[in-house]
Design a protein around this motif. Structure first.
Motif, PDB file in Angstrom:
ATOM      1  N   GLN A  88      47.424  52.865  26.125  1.00  9.79           N
ATOM      2  CA  GLN A  88      47.108  54.048  25.331  1.00  9.79           C
ATOM      3  C   GLN A  88      48.017  54.191  24.109  1.00  9.79           C
ATOM      4  OE1 GLN A  88      46.480  57.741  27.791  1.00  9.79           O
ATOM      5  NE2 GLN A  88      47.098  56.359  29.442  1.00  9.79           N
ATOM      6  N   SER A  89      49.190  53.587  24.167  1.00  8.78           N
ATOM      7  CA  SER A  89      50.165  53.752  23.095  1.00  8.78           C
ATOM      8  C   SER A  89      50.371  52.498  22.258  1.00  8.78           C
ATOM      9  CB  SER A  89      51.514  54.192  23.682  1.00  8.78           C
ATOM     10  OG  SER A  89      52.023  53.190  24.568  1.00  8.78           O
ATOM     11  N   LEU A  90      49.670  51.431  22.577  1.00  5.50           N
ATOM     12  CA  LEU A  90      49.849  50.188  21.830  1.00  5.50           C
ATOM     13  C   LEU A  90      49.036  50.205  20.539  1.00  5.50           C
ATOM     14  CD1 LEU A  90      49.656  47.591  24.753  1.00  5.50           C
ATOM     15  CD2 LEU A  90      51.708  48.373  23.549  1.00  5.50           C
ATOM     16  N   PRO A  91      49.578  49.658  19.440  1.00  5.07           N
ATOM     17  CA  PRO A  91      48.871  49.669  18.151  1.00  5.07           C
ATOM     18  C   PRO A  91      47.839  48.549  18.037  1.00  5.07           C
ATOM     19  CG  PRO A  91      51.001  48.643  17.875  1.00  5.07           C
ATOM     20  CD  PRO A  91      50.950  49.098  19.318  1.00  5.07           C
ATOM     21  N   VAL A  92      46.962  48.457  19.028  1.00  8.31           N
ATOM     22  CA  VAL A  92      45.931  47.423  19.029  1.00  8.31           C
ATOM     23  C   VAL A  92      44.619  48.017  18.530  1.00  8.31           C
ATOM     24  CG1 VAL A  92      46.984  46.087  20.866  1.00  8.31           C
ATOM     25  CG2 VAL A  92      45.355  47.878  21.445  1.00  8.31           C
ATOM     26  N   ASP A  93      43.783  47.170  17.960  1.00  4.46           N
ATOM     27  CA  ASP A  93      42.490  47.627  17.464  1.00  4.46           C
ATOM     28  C   ASP A  93      41.448  47.684  18.573  1.00  4.46           C
ATOM     29  OD1 ASP A  93      43.546  47.789  14.915  1.00  4.46           O
ATOM     30  OD2 ASP A  93      42.934  45.756  14.377  1.00  4.46           O
ATOM     31  N   ALA A  94      41.570  46.818  19.553  1.00  2.00           N
ATOM     32  CA  ALA A  94      40.598  46.777  20.644  1.00  2.00           C
ATOM     33  C   ALA A  94      41.290  46.298  21.911  1.00  2.00           C
ATOM     34  CB  ALA A  94      39.431  45.844  20.301  1.00  2.00           C
ATOM     35  N   ILE A  95      40.749  46.737  23.046  1.00  2.00           N
ATOM     36  CA  ILE A  95      41.271  46.338  24.348  1.00  2.00           C
ATOM     37  C   ILE A  95      40.147  45.720  25.155  1.00  2.00           C
ATOM     38  CG2 ILE A  95      42.361  47.109  26.491  1.00  2.00           C
ATOM     39  CD1 ILE A  95      43.313  49.606  24.893  1.00  2.00           C
ATOM     40  N   ILE A  96      40.417  44.550  25.723  1.00  2.00           N
ATOM     41  CA  ILE A  96      39.505  43.959  26.706  1.00  2.00           C
ATOM     42  C   ILE A  96      40.075  44.271  28.082  1.00  2.00           C
ATOM     43  CG2 ILE A  96      38.494  41.857  27.650  1.00  2.00           C
ATOM     44  CD1 ILE A  96      38.595  40.645  24.850  1.00  2.00           C
ATOM     45  N   PHE A  97      39.446  45.216  28.761  1.00  2.13           N
ATOM     46  CA  PHE A  97      39.838  45.551  30.127  1.00  2.13           C
ATOM     47  C   PHE A  97      39.218  44.490  31.032  1.00  2.13           C
ATOM     48  CE2 PHE A  97      39.708  49.524  27.735  1.00  2.13           C
ATOM     49  CZ  PHE A  97      40.954  50.060  28.011  1.00  2.13           C
ATOM     50  N   ASP A  98      40.067  43.645  31.590  1.00  2.00           N
ATOM     51  CA  ASP A  98      39.585  42.425  32.236  1.00  2.00           C
ATOM     52  C   ASP A  98      39.453  42.574  33.745  1.00  2.00           C
ATOM     53  OD1 ASP A  98      38.730  39.845  32.494  1.00  2.00           O
ATOM     54  OD2 ASP A  98      40.702  38.932  32.242  1.00  2.00           O
ATOM     55  N   LEU A  99      38.257  42.306  34.226  1.00  2.00           N
ATOM     56  CA  LEU A  99      38.013  42.239  35.668  1.00  2.00           C
ATOM     57  C   LEU A  99      37.820  40.807  36.138  1.00  2.00           C
ATOM     58  CD1 LEU A  99      35.487  45.199  36.047  1.00  2.00           C
ATOM     59  CD2 LEU A  99      37.914  45.198  36.645  1.00  2.00           C
ATOM     60  N   GLU A 100      37.824  39.854  35.208  1.00  2.00           N
ATOM     61  CA  GLU A 100      37.527  38.465  35.577  1.00  2.00           C
ATOM     62  C   GLU A 100      38.811  37.678  35.812  1.00  2.00           C
ATOM     63  OE1 GLU A 100      34.978  34.583  34.042  1.00  2.00           O
ATOM     64  OE2 GLU A 100      36.283  35.698  32.707  1.00  2.00           O
ATOM     65  N   ASP A 101      39.249  36.886  34.848  1.00  2.00           N
ATOM     66  CA  ASP A 101      40.355  35.949  35.062  1.00  2.00           C
ATOM     67  C   ASP A 101      41.666  36.630  35.423  1.00  2.00           C
ATOM     68  OD1 ASP A 101      38.672  33.863  34.570  1.00  2.00           O
ATOM     69  OD2 ASP A 101      39.351  33.502  32.513  1.00  2.00           O
ATOM     70  N   ALA A 102      41.901  37.848  34.916  1.00  2.00           N
ATOM     71  CA  ALA A 102      43.193  38.508  35.112  1.00  2.00           C
ATOM     72  C   ALA A 102      43.330  39.209  36.462  1.00  2.00           C
ATOM     73  CB  ALA A 102      43.431  39.518  33.996  1.00  2.00           C
ATOM     74  N   VAL A 103      42.275  39.176  37.284  1.00  2.00           N
ATOM     75  CA  VAL A 103      42.292  39.898  38.556  1.00  2.00           C
ATOM     76  C   VAL A 103      42.049  38.932  39.713  1.00  2.00           C
ATOM     77  CG1 VAL A 103      41.240  41.744  39.923  1.00  2.00           C
ATOM     78  CG2 VAL A 103      41.481  42.011  37.442  1.00  2.00           C
ATOM     79  N   ALA A 104      42.924  38.952  40.710  1.00  2.00           N
ATOM     80  CA  ALA A 104      42.773  38.081  41.879  1.00  2.00           C
ATOM     81  C   ALA A 104      41.536  38.478  42.682  1.00  2.00           C
ATOM     82  CB  ALA A 104      44.015  38.183  42.758  1.00  2.00           C
ATOM     83  N   PRO A 105      40.923  37.514  43.376  1.00  2.00           N
ATOM     84  CA  PRO A 105      39.696  37.820  44.127  1.00  2.00           C
ATOM     85  C   PRO A 105      39.820  38.989  45.091  1.00  2.00           C
ATOM     86  CG  PRO A 105      39.990  35.458  43.988  1.00  2.00           C
ATOM     87  CD  PRO A 105      41.222  36.066  43.391  1.00  2.00           C
ATOM     88  N   ASP A 106      40.943  39.095  45.793  1.00  2.00           N
ATOM     89  CA  ASP A 106      41.070  40.175  46.773  1.00  2.00           C
ATOM     90  C   ASP A 106      41.393  41.528  46.137  1.00  2.00           C
ATOM     91  OD1 ASP A 106      43.630  39.592  45.986  1.00  2.00           O
ATOM     92  OD2 ASP A 106      44.466  39.408  48.003  1.00  2.00           O
TER      93      ASP A 106
END
Length: 283
Positions: free
Chosen positions: A26-44
Motif C-alpha cells: 500500500q505504501s510502495l511507489p509502484v505503478d502496478a501490483i501483480i498479486f500472485d497466486l501462482e509461482d509465488a505461492v506453495a501448493p499447500d
C-alpha cells in the motif's frame, strides 16, 4: 485498449499468501501490483492465499496502483476456483499464466464483471507465435513477458536469445493498443545489471518492467519515467507547434528539428504520463 496516461514503469509481484507483503504494498511507489497466486505461492498455501487475497482486495485501498491478480492455470486444481473468486472480487485485471491461444481469453472475457480486463503471461513458444491473435482477443489490456519460463522452454541462455520473442510480443501489443511489460531481472541485488536491462527494455519500447523485490522499484521508475529534459522538450514542442498552426504553418522547428503532429501526440502522452506518475508518487 491501453490507457495512455496510466504508467506501468514498475510492476511488482506480491505473493498473495503474505499478509505483511500485502500491507506493505500500500505504501510502495509502484505503478502496478501483480498479486500472485501462482509461482509465488506453495501448493499447500494456495487455497488460503486465495481467501486472504480476496478479503484484502475487498477491504484495502491501493490508491492509484493498478491491481492485477495472477491466477493459477486452468489446467491446475486451483485455477477454476481462482477465476470464480476473482471474477466476483473484480480487481482491475486478471492475469492468466501461460496463455497460448485467444480461445483462453475469449472464454474468460464473457464472465468478467465491471471494468476488469485481461492480461496475458507470454511465456511459451506457442504463445509467442500466437501473440497477434491473443492481443486481438476481447477484453485484453496487457502482456507480461515471462522470460524465465520462456528461456526454459527455448533452452536458451542470455537475453539476446529472446529478442525475437520480445519484439514479436511488442509488435502484437502495439498493433492492438495494449500495454507490454518486460520480464523480471532475477538478481535483485545487482543494481547495475537491473539498470542495464531496464535501459534496454525502455529503448525497445516496453512500458515498464516486472519486479520481484521492492529494492528494484526506484531504478525501474527512474529509467521508464520521463526525465525533466524530456518533459521540457515535450512542452516546447507543443508550444511551437500550436504557434506554427496559429501562423498558418504545417510544421514547427524545435532545437533544429522538425516538429509535426505525430511528435505533438507523443509529447502530449508523455506529459499525461508524468501527471499520472505524480498521482502514484503522491499516494
Amino acid at each position: 485498449m491501453q490507457n495512455v496516461a496510466q504508467p506501468y514503469r514498475s510492476v511488482l509481484y506480491i505473493p498473495g499468501s503474505k499478509t505483511r507483503a500485502l500491507e506493505k504494498a500500500q505504501s510502495l511507489p509502484v505503478d502496478a501490483i501483480i498479486f500472485d497466486l501462482e509461482d509465488a505461492v506453495a501448493p499447500d498455501e494456495k487455497v488460503a492465499a486465495r481467501q486472504l487475497l480476496a478479503k484484502t482486495l475487498n477491504t484495502t485501498d491501493y490508491g492509484p496502483r493498478k491491481r492485477i491478480v495472477r491466477v493459477n492455470g486452468g489446467d491446475t486444481e486451483w485455477g477454476a476456483d481462482d477465476l470464480a473468486t476473482f471474477i466476483d472480487v473484480a480487481p482491475d485485471a486478471i492475469l492468466l499464466p501461460k496463455v497460448e491461444d485467444p480461445a483462453t481469453i475469449a472464454a474468460l472475457s464473457g464472465l468478467l464483471k465491471g471494468a476488469t480486463t485481461i492480461w496475458a503471461m507470454m511465456e511459451t513458444p506457442r504463445g509467442i507465435l500466437n501473440a497477434s491473435a491473443i492481443a486481438a482477443a476481447p477484453k485484453m489490456e496487457g502482456f507480461v513477458m515471462g522470460t524465465n519460463d520462456l528461456a526454459k522452454d527455448l533452452g536458451s541462455r542470455g537475453r539476446g536469445a529472446m529478442l525475437t520473442s520480445l519484439q514479436l510480443c511488442l509488435l502484437a501489443a502495439r498493433a492492438e493498443g495494449l500495454v507490454c511489460v518486460d520480464g523480471v531481472y532475477n538478481a535483485f541485488k545487482d543494481e547495475d545489471g537491473l539498470r542495464a536491462e531496464c535501459d534496454e527494455g525502455r529503448d525497445m519500447g516496453f512500458d515498464g518492467k516486472t519486479l520481484i523485490h521492492p529494492a528494484q522499484v526506484a531504478i525501474a521508475n527512474e529509467v521508464f519515467g520521463p526525465s525533466e529534459d524530456e518533459l521540457d522538450l515535450a512542452r516546447r514542442q507543443i508550444e511551437a507547434y500550436e504557434q506554427a498552426k496559429a501562423d498558418g504553418q504545417g510544421v514547427a522547428v524545435v532545437d533544429g528539428k522538425i516538429v509535426e503532429n505525430l511528435h505533438v501526440e507523443t509529447a502530449t502522452r508523455l506529459l499525461a504520463k508524468a501527471d499520472a506518475i505524480k498521482l502514484v508518487e503522491g499516494a
